[in-house]
Motif scaffolding. Structure first.
Motif, PDB file in Angstrom:
ATOM      1  N   ARG A   1       0.842  -1.142   0.182  1.00 27.37           N
ATOM      2  CA  ARG A   1       0.028  -0.059   0.091  1.00 27.37           C
ATOM      3  C   ARG A   1       0.756   1.344   0.072  1.00 27.37           C
ATOM      4  N   PRO A   2       0.612   2.159  -1.004  1.00 30.19           N
ATOM      5  CA  PRO A   2       1.371   3.374  -0.910  1.00 30.19           C
ATOM      6  C   PRO A   2       1.394   3.979   0.318  1.00 30.19           C
ATOM      7  N   ILE A   3       2.537   4.723   0.796  1.00 24.79           N
ATOM      8  CA  ILE A   3       2.178   5.643   2.060  1.00 24.79           C
ATOM      9  C   ILE A   3       3.298   6.563   1.919  1.00 24.79           C
TER      10      ILE A   3
ATOM     11  N   GLU B   1       5.832   9.604   3.437  1.00 24.88           N
ATOM     12  CA  GLU B   1       6.787   9.845   4.562  1.00 24.88           C
ATOM     13  C   GLU B   1       6.320  10.425   5.695  1.00 24.88           C
TER      14      GLU B   1
ATOM     15  N   VAL C   1       4.637   7.833   7.612  1.00 21.31           N
ATOM     16  CA  VAL C   1       5.630   6.835   8.213  1.00 21.31           C
ATOM     17  C   VAL C   1       6.220   7.337   9.410  1.00 21.31           C
TER      18      VAL C   1
ATOM     19  N   PRO D   1       5.636   8.251  12.534  1.00 21.83           N
ATOM     20  CA  PRO D   1       5.555   7.851  13.823  1.00 21.83           C
ATOM     21  C   PRO D   1       6.672   6.580  14.152  1.00 21.83           C
ATOM     22  N   TRP D   2       6.854   5.739  12.930  1.00 23.08           N
ATOM     23  CA  TRP D   2       7.831   4.979  13.169  1.00 23.08           C
ATOM     24  C   TRP D   2       9.370   5.327  12.652  1.00 23.08           C
ATOM     25  N   ASP D   3       9.280   6.377  12.123  1.00 18.68           N
ATOM     26  CA  ASP D   3      10.821   6.698  11.701  1.00 18.68           C
ATOM     27  C   ASP D   3      11.537   7.360  12.565  1.00 18.68           C
ATOM     28  N   ILE D   4      12.005   6.455  13.635  1.00 15.31           N
ATOM     29  CA  ILE D   4      12.501   7.094  14.963  1.00 15.31           C
ATOM     30  C   ILE D   4      14.051   6.883  14.840  1.00 15.31           C
ATOM     31  N   SER D   5      14.649   6.233  13.826  1.00 13.07           N
ATOM     32  CA  SER D   5      16.218   6.315  13.684  1.00 13.07           C
ATOM     33  C   SER D   5      16.901   7.535  13.377  1.00 13.07           C
TER      34      SER D   5
ATOM     35  N   THR E   1      17.125  13.366  10.985  1.00 12.06           N
ATOM     36  CA  THR E   1      15.777  12.893  11.524  1.00 12.06           C
ATOM     37  C   THR E   1      15.564  13.503  12.839  1.00 12.06           C
TER      38      THR E   1
END
Lengths: 423, 176
Positions: free
Chosen positions: B29-31, B33, B36, B38-42, B49
């Motif tokens: 499923r296209p999403i 950024e 994304v 809430p998960w892009d914590i790196s 970031t």
């Protein structure tokens, strides 16, 4: 007439026989005829005298094998992070090369998440044409591949990095390794669906566990053809402790990178320098500098028979057996010594030696009952030779524990006890 | 190594067929950024970031006493969990002690790990401001920042850690 138990074909000191001896007819091992006790009339046991148990929906090992277990070792005092630790595969209890799923070692940094596969998702984003989210069902619907591969923790065998030899079983020293037939989707196929930016060079892989365990992986490995999002292990869906519903499998590389409970792959133009590739899983040299991004597991072997708790009960013929592997490819040769490394004999490699997979080796031995020191030394197809302990230790600071692949020496005493020794 | 190019072509053809659709693009499923996030914590060393917000050493000390000291000790050196402080100058000794101050090469890694995985029993519960504050306090305990320091994305990314030059990239050297 030749005596039945008179081996003639010695290959090295200490009673090691030529590996071909095993293949010859008439070579009986000691248990068969050594006792000379009068044969008793056979009895019919009770289990043959009434109908047995019915079928079951999921089979379990015999209750008589209940002692064959993983050995659990927490890293912190009880109550302070019980989900951070390891459990060891009991290598000395197992045969062949494939590890049963319930005995496959564990290493968790923050416990095993209880994932609902209907709600778990994998996101691929970063330097891609179109970020995508995949359900477990979508990944299951993609074309799959299978391959046999070992998976070894970078901290495996760390007890042998300590100054004094630890008296533990083969599995409790070397059992942070397992091997399985992994089935899943090539990671490159999934990334191709999102369209990787040509200027990207790394990815970050991240799990859905409480620590969101994360590691950076070079894109060359990811796209190299053997990196997999595994969904099945030995034919059944992954166990929760192995990353259910999906994990990375990167054949030959550090276990820590083979992210369990995979939830996110971010395509990047460099390593993220996560906690587990800086403060952990880097190798401290004697000069105080640390080697970082040492991914491949070195060539290694360990004798599992005999080993502590598993030993011949009397002098005579005994089959020495163990496991060898290399993260660089196939094991090409395993030598065994029964005299502490003074002389070596080539072991037989049992079955095909598959690349980046455990290989079983065997060698017949005529133990004369004297104290002996058994060792094995593996060579891989790149020519890399398993180092002695002194050779292994040479570059490292005293506290360096990772990637310990030195030759293991087991001392066998006259009464059949095996201990861990440094030679 | 798994497959020849011919087989790879087959795989992509099969993907479309497996999906029961005209295109393999129907899988996934296209999403955006933004979704994304809430998960892009790196957080990599470039700090790109790092989130908005900030935290100071004093606030970090209070948060540390309440949420961190039980495992890492009152001053970060007592355990029982990993020691966060001390060990400077020990790396080449008989007893190397690897801590944030003596070993960790990037301050961004401290922020990343505190925010993603700590405290152990409630990971992800710290706000971005709290994570900045605790990072500031741990760095202060290690003498990396002063007791009046406040960290945000810019000031955290600009920090040079004491052992920043202590690492050899073996992957890069393999490929030279």
């Amino acid at each position: 007439m030749t005596k039945r138990n008179e081996p003639r074909d010695y290959a090295a000191g200490g009673g090691l026989l030529n590996r071909r001896v095993l293949l010859g007819a008439g070579m009986a091992f000691s248990a068969a005829s050594a006792t000379g006790a009068a044969a008793a009339r056979l009895e019919i046991p009770e289990w043959s005298q009434y109908p047995g148990l019915p079928m079951s929906e999921y089979g379990q090992p015999s209750p008589h094998e209940g002692h064959v277990k993983r050995r659990v070792l927490g890293l912190y005092p009880e109550g302070i992070g019980d989900g951070a630790g390891v459990s060891f595969t009991p290598l000395e209890e197992l045969e062949g090369t494939v590890t049963p799923n319930g005995l496959f070692f564990e290493r968790h940094h923050s416990g095993i998440p209880e994932i609902d596969p209907e709600r778990h998702e994998l996101v691929v984003h970063g330097m891609v044409k179109q970020p995508l989210v995949f359900t477990v069902g979508e990944l299951l619907s993609l074309p799959k591949v299978s391959r046999l591969a070992f998976l070894e923790c970078a901290g495996n065998s760390l007890f042998n990095s300590l100054a004094e030899p630890q008296q533990r079983s083969a599995g409790e020293i070397h059992g942070l390794i397992g091997a399985a037939e992994w089935t899943g989707v090539l990671l490159s196929d999934v990334l191709d669906l999102a369209g990787v930016d040509p200027s990207a060079s790394w990815v970050l892989a991240e799990g859905a566990d409480a620590a969101k365990q994360s590691r950076s992986i070079p894109l060359s490995k990811v796209m190299g053809g053997d990196a997999m999002i595994a969904l099945y292990q030995n034919g059944e869906r992954l166990r929760p402790e192995q990353g259910y519903p999906m994990r990375l499998v990167l054949p030959g590389w550090q276990g820590s990178m083979q992210t369990k409970w995979l939830r996110r792959v971010k395509v990047t133009d460099g390593p993220t320098h996560t906690k587990d590739e800086t403060s952990k899983y880097s190798l401290l040299q004697k000069d105080g500098k640390a080697q970082q991004f040492t991914f491949e597991m070195g060539v290694k072997s360990v004798i599992t028979r005999p080993s502590p708790g598993v030993a011949p009960t009397r002098p005579g013929l005994y089959q020495v057996s163990g496991l060898a592997w290399s993260g660089a490819g196939r094991v090409s040769r395993v030598e065994v010594s029964a005299d502490g490394g003074a002389s070596w004999a080539d072991a037989m490699l049992d079955g095909p030696a598959l690349p980046k997979m455990l290989t079983r080796f065997r060698l017949p031995w005529n133990w004369d009952g004297a104290p002996s020191v058994l060792m094995s030394r593996a060579v891989d197809e790149t020519g890399a030779v398993q180092p002695s302990r002194a050779e292994w230790y040479e570059p490292w600071a005293p506290g360096q524990l990772y990637h310990q692949n030195a030759i293991q020496a087991w001392a066998l005493s006259v009464n059949g006890e095996v201990s861990n020794v440094y030679v | 190594m798994f497959m020849s190019n011919f087989k790879l072509c087959f795989v992509f053809a099969a993907m479309a067929a497996f999906a029961g659709a005209a295109s393999a693009q129907d899988i996934g499923r296209p999403i955006t950024e933004a979704d994304v996030a809430p998960w892009d914590i790196s957080v990599a060393p470039d700090g790109d970031t790092l989130p908005a917000g900030s935290g100071d050493v004093q606030t970090g000390a209070e948060l540390y006493a309440a949420q961190c000291a039980v495992c890492h000790g009152e001053t970060g050196a007592e355990g029982p969990a990993d020691q966060l402080v001390g060990g400077v100058g020990t790396l080449a000794s008989d007893a190397p002690l690897k801590t944030v101050g003596s070993f960790w090469p990037y301050a961004t890694t401290t922020f990343d790990y505190v925010r993603r995985a700590m405290p152990y029993f409630a990971p992800g519960s710290l706000s971005d401001d709290d994570a900045y504050a605790i990072t500031a306090y741990v760095l202060h305990l290690n003498g990396v920042v002063g007791e009046g320091a406040t960290l945000d994305a810019n000031s955290l990314q600009a920090i040079t850690m004491p052992n920043a030059q202590g690492f050899i990239d073996m992957y890069a050297s393999d490929r030279e």
